[in-house]
Design a protein around this motif. Sequence first.
Motif, PDB file in Angstrom:
ATOM      1  N   LEU A 183       0.808  -1.210   0.000  1.00 31.85           N
ATOM      2  CA  LEU A 183       0.000   0.000   0.000  1.00 31.85           C
ATOM      3  C   LEU A 183       0.846   1.267   0.000  1.00 31.85           C
ATOM      4  N   GLN A 184       2.145   1.116   0.130  1.00 27.46           N
ATOM      5  CA  GLN A 184       3.041   2.275   0.180  1.00 27.46           C
ATOM      6  C   GLN A 184       3.386   2.733  -1.241  1.00 27.46           C
ATOM      7  N   ALA A 185       2.353   3.015  -1.988  1.00 25.62           N
ATOM      8  CA  ALA A 185       2.494   3.427  -3.383  1.00 25.62           C
ATOM      9  C   ALA A 185       2.365   4.940  -3.490  1.00 25.62           C
ATOM     10  N   ASP A 186       2.714   5.462  -4.649  1.00 20.97           N
ATOM     11  CA  ASP A 186       2.451   6.866  -4.930  1.00 20.97           C
ATOM     12  C   ASP A 186       0.960   7.121  -4.758  1.00 20.97           C
ATOM     13  N   PRO A 187       0.549   8.192  -4.057  1.00 26.16           N
ATOM     14  CA  PRO A 187      -0.867   8.420  -3.809  1.00 26.16           C
ATOM     15  C   PRO A 187      -1.737   8.445  -5.067  1.00 26.16           C
ATOM     16  N   ALA A 188      -1.213   9.008  -6.144  1.00 27.53           N
ATOM     17  CA  ALA A 188      -1.996   9.033  -7.385  1.00 27.53           C
ATOM     18  C   ALA A 188      -2.197   7.618  -7.929  1.00 27.53           C
ATOM     19  N   GLU A 189      -1.160   6.799  -7.841  1.00 27.11           N
ATOM     20  CA  GLU A 189      -1.283   5.410  -8.293  1.00 27.11           C
ATOM     21  C   GLU A 189      -2.223   4.620  -7.380  1.00 27.11           C
ATOM     22  N   LEU A 190      -2.127   4.858  -6.069  1.00 25.31           N
ATOM     23  CA  LEU A 190      -3.003   4.180  -5.129  1.00 25.31           C
ATOM     24  C   LEU A 190      -4.454   4.592  -5.345  1.00 25.31           C
ATOM     25  N   HIS A 191      -4.676   5.858  -5.667  1.00 24.70           N
ATOM     26  CA  HIS A 191      -6.020   6.333  -5.988  1.00 24.70           C
ATOM     27  C   HIS A 191      -6.592   5.552  -7.170  1.00 24.70           C
ATOM     28  N   ALA A 192      -5.798   5.414  -8.222  1.00 24.72           N
ATOM     29  CA  ALA A 192      -6.251   4.687  -9.409  1.00 24.72           C
ATOM     30  C   ALA A 192      -6.543   3.223  -9.084  1.00 24.72           C
ATOM     31  N   GLN A 193      -5.715   2.619  -8.259  1.00 20.87           N
ATOM     32  CA  GLN A 193      -5.956   1.232  -7.866  1.00 20.87           C
ATOM     33  C   GLN A 193      -7.258   1.094  -7.077  1.00 20.87           C
TER      34      GLN A 193
END
Length: 226
Positions: A183-193
């Motif tokens: 879950l420690q992803a870039d916030p924009a990438e995590l949003h898309a996921q």
Amino acid sequence: MTSWHTLPRAAFDLETTGRDPLDARIVTASIVVVNGRSEILQTKEWLVNPGVPIPEEASAIHGISTAKAQADGMDAATAVAEISAFLADLFLTMPVMAFNAAYDFTVLDREAKRHGLASIVPAPVIDPYVLDKQVDKYRRGKRNLSVMSEFYGVQLLNAHTSEADAAATIGIADAQAAKYPQLQADPAELHAQQIKWAAEQAASLQEYFRRKNPDAVVDGQWPVKS
């Protein structure tokens, strides 16, 4: 990569007149901003006169009566404009967390439309509810804020006040990021996921419901339902 849960971030929570986000009106709103050490930098709160009676069952949850909102609450259009502007500024520099974000951001979107205001584009959003259903799919039991606060060891005082719920939301999201490195992803990438995960979760729940009701529909739009 430095994870979002060790950087400045915020949380957003509403208490409202009802459960249906397409119809509910805002009664209270809180935004909590913390730094990378999880120290509170700023708290913004709004008490709103929703312009409609607050049902007794809603007042019993959040403690705000119709009389209280009418006497002390802001005009709804003014409050919605202020809340939206504050969030829009935050989204320029940090993620905003919301527990079951599709409820809170849908309420805000509908309120903006109701009062002839421009709707914000909420992104990046981090939703501990969606994250939990993704990383721990088969855990039994409820996944409301109180249950998940206890599960992740987060203190929740004055539950169902928007400030307390927003603070707990940050704590839960932080605990999830620490426990699940994926879950420690870039916030924009995590949003898309999360857009994808929320749709998949809704489809799975809809399939389950249709075993008894072939016409059951579960809306998987996130973080705003149209």
